[in-house]
Design a protein around this motif. Structure first.
Motif, short mmCIF file in Angstrom:
data_model
loop_
_atom_site.label_atom_id
_atom_site.label_comp_id
_atom_site.label_asym_id
_atom_site.label_seq_id
_atom_site.Cartn_x
_atom_site.Cartn_y
_atom_site.Cartn_z
N LYS A 297 0.90 -1.21 0.04
CA LYS A 297 0.00 0.10 0.02
C LYS A 297 0.87 1.19 -0.02
CE LYS A 297 -3.82 1.86 2.84
NZ LYS A 297 -4.36 1.61 4.12
N ILE A 298 0.47 2.20 -0.74
CA ILE A 298 1.33 3.56 -0.73
C ILE A 298 1.15 4.58 0.26
CG2 ILE A 298 1.34 5.57 -2.26
CD1 ILE A 298 1.35 3.96 -4.77
N LYS A 299 2.07 5.07 0.72
CA LYS A 299 1.96 6.06 1.82
C LYS A 299 2.15 7.26 1.22
CE LYS A 299 2.92 7.20 6.55
NZ LYS A 299 3.71 6.83 7.62
N ILE A 300 1.34 8.06 0.80
CA ILE A 300 1.57 9.55 0.34
C ILE A 300 1.94 10.50 1.57
CG2 ILE A 300 0.41 11.70 -0.50
CD1 ILE A 300 -1.80 9.58 -1.87
N THR A 301 3.06 11.19 1.34
CA THR A 301 3.82 12.08 2.13
C THR A 301 3.35 13.56 1.93
OG1 THR A 301 5.55 12.35 0.87
CG2 THR A 301 5.72 10.57 2.63
N LYS A 302 3.01 13.95 0.65
CA LYS A 302 2.75 15.26 0.57
C LYS A 302 1.80 15.55 -0.84
CE LYS A 302 5.18 19.74 0.28
NZ LYS A 302 6.74 20.52 -0.05
N ALA A 303 1.00 16.45 -0.81
CA ALA A 303 0.20 16.49 -1.98
C ALA A 303 -0.13 18.11 -2.18
CB ALA A 303 -1.24 15.95 -1.95
N THR A 304 0.44 18.72 -3.22
CA THR A 304 0.13 20.28 -3.31
C THR A 304 -0.34 20.46 -4.51
OG1 THR A 304 2.45 20.56 -4.06
CG2 THR A 304 2.03 20.88 -1.59
N LYS A 305 -1.11 21.84 -4.70
CA LYS A 305 -1.54 22.11 -6.00
C LYS A 305 -1.18 23.52 -6.20
CE LYS A 305 -6.02 23.36 -8.14
NZ LYS A 305 -5.88 24.79 -8.12
N LYS A 306 -1.05 23.79 -7.48
CA LYS A 306 -0.59 25.34 -8.17
C LYS A 306 -1.26 25.37 -9.50
CE LYS A 306 2.91 28.66 -8.64
NZ LYS A 306 4.61 28.96 -8.51
N LYS A 307 -2.40 26.36 -9.70
CA LYS A 307 -2.95 26.25 -10.91
C LYS A 307 -3.47 24.87 -11.44
CE LYS A 307 -0.62 30.50 -12.43
NZ LYS A 307 0.51 31.24 -13.39
N ASN A 308 -3.18 24.59 -12.59
CA ASN A 308 -3.58 23.31 -13.07
C ASN A 308 -2.74 22.01 -12.80
OD1 ASN A 308 -1.60 24.07 -14.81
ND2 ASN A 308 -2.54 23.19 -16.52
N LYS A 315 6.14 7.45 -0.28
CA LYS A 315 7.46 6.56 -0.08
C LYS A 315 7.48 5.59 -0.95
CE LYS A 315 7.47 7.32 4.85
NZ LYS A 315 7.52 6.57 6.32
N LYS A 316 8.78 5.36 -1.52
CA LYS A 316 9.24 4.44 -2.50
C LYS A 316 8.83 2.98 -2.04
CE LYS A 316 13.28 2.85 -5.26
NZ LYS A 316 14.62 3.08 -5.22
N ILE A 317 8.24 2.38 -3.15
CA ILE A 317 8.03 1.05 -3.03
C ILE A 317 8.71 0.17 -4.14
CG2 ILE A 317 6.12 -0.86 -3.17
CD1 ILE A 317 4.17 1.23 -2.29
N LYS A 318 9.33 -1.02 -3.74
CA LYS A 318 10.13 -1.54 -4.78
C LYS A 318 9.25 -2.57 -5.72
CE LYS A 318 14.33 -2.02 -1.66
NZ LYS A 318 15.25 -3.14 -1.26
N ASP A 319 9.86 -2.80 -6.73
CA ASP A 319 9.20 -3.87 -7.81
C ASP A 319 7.77 -3.57 -8.08
OD1 ASP A 319 11.67 -5.32 -7.56
OD2 ASP A 319 11.10 -6.21 -5.85
N TRP A 385 -5.80 0.98 -2.01
CA TRP A 385 -5.71 2.48 -2.19
C TRP A 385 -4.98 2.97 -0.84
CZ3 TRP A 385 -6.13 4.73 -6.63
CH2 TRP A 385 -6.86 4.29 -7.39
N SER A 386 -4.27 4.06 -1.19
CA SER A 386 -3.56 4.57 0.03
C SER A 386 -4.57 5.41 0.58
CB SER A 386 -2.66 5.89 -0.59
OG SER A 386 -3.32 6.75 -1.42
N LYS A 387 -4.19 6.07 1.78
CA LYS A 387 -5.25 6.75 2.59
C LYS A 387 -5.52 7.78 1.65
CE LYS A 387 -4.05 5.37 7.34
NZ LYS A 387 -3.38 5.76 8.59
N ILE A 388 -6.43 8.62 1.97
CA ILE A 388 -6.75 9.87 1.05
C ILE A 388 -6.14 11.01 1.71
CG2 ILE A 388 -8.72 11.39 0.44
CD1 ILE A 388 -10.37 9.14 0.74
N LYS A 389 -5.59 11.75 0.87
CA LYS A 389 -4.65 12.92 1.27
C LYS A 389 -5.11 14.22 0.71
CE LYS A 389 -0.73 14.60 3.09
NZ LYS A 389 -0.32 14.21 4.18
N LYS A 390 -5.34 15.08 1.48
CA LYS A 390 -5.99 16.52 1.09
C LYS A 390 -5.06 17.31 0.51
CE LYS A 390 -8.11 20.43 3.26
NZ LYS A 390 -8.31 21.19 4.40
N VAL A 391 -5.33 17.99 -0.55
CA VAL A 391 -4.38 18.57 -1.59
C VAL A 391 -4.39 20.11 -0.98
CG1 VAL A 391 -3.82 19.57 -3.67
CG2 VAL A 391 -4.89 17.15 -3.55
N LYS A 392 -2.97 20.75 -0.77
CA LYS A 392 -3.02 22.06 -0.08
C LYS A 392 -2.54 23.14 -1.24
CE LYS A 392 -1.66 20.27 4.39
NZ LYS A 392 -0.57 20.33 5.54
#
Length: 392
Positions: A297-308, A315-319, A385-392
């Motif tokens: 399962k993917i672990k999102i560390t950061k999600a940001t938005k600028k315009k479009n 975090k890295k997952i092998k293979d 699916w990863s945990k849902i991450k809010k886009v800042k």
């Protein structure tokens, strides 16, 4: 004088032409294949069950060969035993046989005993039938040791090939045809003793032996008009078998058996001649273990938005083969609220997602989630699916 010389030259030319023609005719006679008239079968119950020699004779007659057959058998006995059995030796001494078919014991089959039996009986055959072609008839193992991974068939086939090669014989690998029918076509022609053949098991042997003896004949499938003749050939020769006796046998089954007899009689020819290797159809090929693919399962560390543009780090997952991405305007991620859904190949830990749809959500919240997947042996396996991450 000149006329005399011309006559002499003409006579010499005629003599030369006649000599050449006679030489060619002699060569043709020399290379012409000897017609097969008499065939002797030597073996045990696999030879006398359902009178395999008569079924071979019937197939030969169907294809234009008028042959005489004879069998000398002793139930439960090896080829080595038969080399000195009175009834067998007496039959050999009759002489005049063009082909002699030899079959060894099944239950206690042993490669060394097969060779010893061949070494003892073939000199006797050749003494009284100097021009006879030797044909080995290879049957099949017992029911509980025919299938992989513990099949005895390769042991049978490899050693029949080895012995046939050593003594200059042909091989009728009925065991190979029988295995194909039993394992790959699901047709069980064993009697209740899990050893001897039902009538169609004998027909399998007969077809293979026939195409080994008459190796120049082409495969001509049976037609509906031949149904009664074939049924009579099988039923009139039933002996000892109690199972598999029908009023009529399906033409499709008879044609399948006939075709496989043809196929395997040809398949072993080069190996018997020492010109290649034949791998028995019963050879066990160990399959590569296919362990279930586990995708983390993917672990999102950061999600940001600028315009479009939305940038996501995780975090890295092998293979892994790639990542599935979903962006939604609400945490629910139902079809109604998902505004971006895409699959990207690669093992990246940072994704840059571009979409003009993102512009209008300048002052509103967006949410993202990721899913890793792996493609192996053509099969795609997805992780959670990863945990849902809010886009800042």
């Amino acid at each position: 004088m000149k006329g005399l010389k011309r006559i002499v030259c003409l006579l010499m030319a005629i003599t030369l032409l006649l000599t050449s023609s006679l030489s060619l005719m002699a060569e043709e006679v020399k290379t012409e294949k000897k017609e097969i008239k008499k065939v002797l079968f030597i073996g045990n119950s696999f030879t006398y069950y359902n009178t395999v020699c008569n079924v071979v004779q019937g197939l030969a007659k169907r294809n234009g060969h008028d042959i005489e057959v004879k069998a000398a058998t002793n139930g439960g006995k090896s080829l080595e035993y038969n080399s000195s059995a009175a009834n067998v030796v007496s039959a050999i001494k009759e002489g005049g046989f063009d082909v002699v078919v030899l079959q060894d014991i099944v239950s206690t089959f042993d490669a060394d005993k097969l060779q010893r039996g061949a070494d003892k009986i073939i000199p006797i055959v050749k003494e009284y039938n100097p021009n006879a072609q030797i044909v080995f008839y290879e049957p099949w193992p017992k029911k509980y040791v025919i299938k992989n991974p513990n099949s005895r068939l390769p042991y049978f086939t490899d050693n029949y090939i080895k012995t046939a090669n050593k003594v200059g014989a042909k091989l009728a690998p009925a065991g190979e045809a029988y295995y194909d029918i039993y394992v790959n076509y699901g047709k069980d022609y064993y009697c209740k003793d899990s050893l001897h053949p039902q009538p169609l098991g004998t027909f399998t042997s007969a077809a293979t032996i026939y195409f080994t003896i008459f190796d120049e004949d082409e495969l001509k499938p049976f037609e509906e008009s031949e149904q009664k003749t074939l049924d009579d050939l099988i039923l009139n020769n039933v002996a000892y078998a109690q199972e598999g006796i029908l009023k009529s046998y399906p033409l499709n089954d008879l044609n399948l058996i006939y075709a496989l007899g043809y196929k395997y009689s040809k398949a072993v020819v080069k190996a018997v001649a020492g010109e290649g290797k034949y791998v028995s159809i019963g050879t066990y090929v160990e399959k590569e273990e296919t362990k279930p693919v586990k995708v983390k399962k993917i672990k999102i560390t950061k999600a940001t938005k600028k315009k479009n543009v939305i940038k996501v780090s995780f975090k890295k997952i092998k293979d892994i083969t790639g990542v599935n991405i979903k962006v939604a305007k609400k945490k629910i991620f139902s079809k109604k609220y998902v505004i971006y859904n895409k699959s990207i190949k690669g093992k990246k830990t940072k994704l840059t997602i571009k979409s003009n749809k993102f512009k209008k959500y300048k002052s509103k919240k967006l949410f993202v989630k990721l899913q890793a997947y792996v493609v192996k042996n053509g099969k795609k396996t997805k992780g959670k699916w990863s945990k849902i991450k809010k886009v800042k």
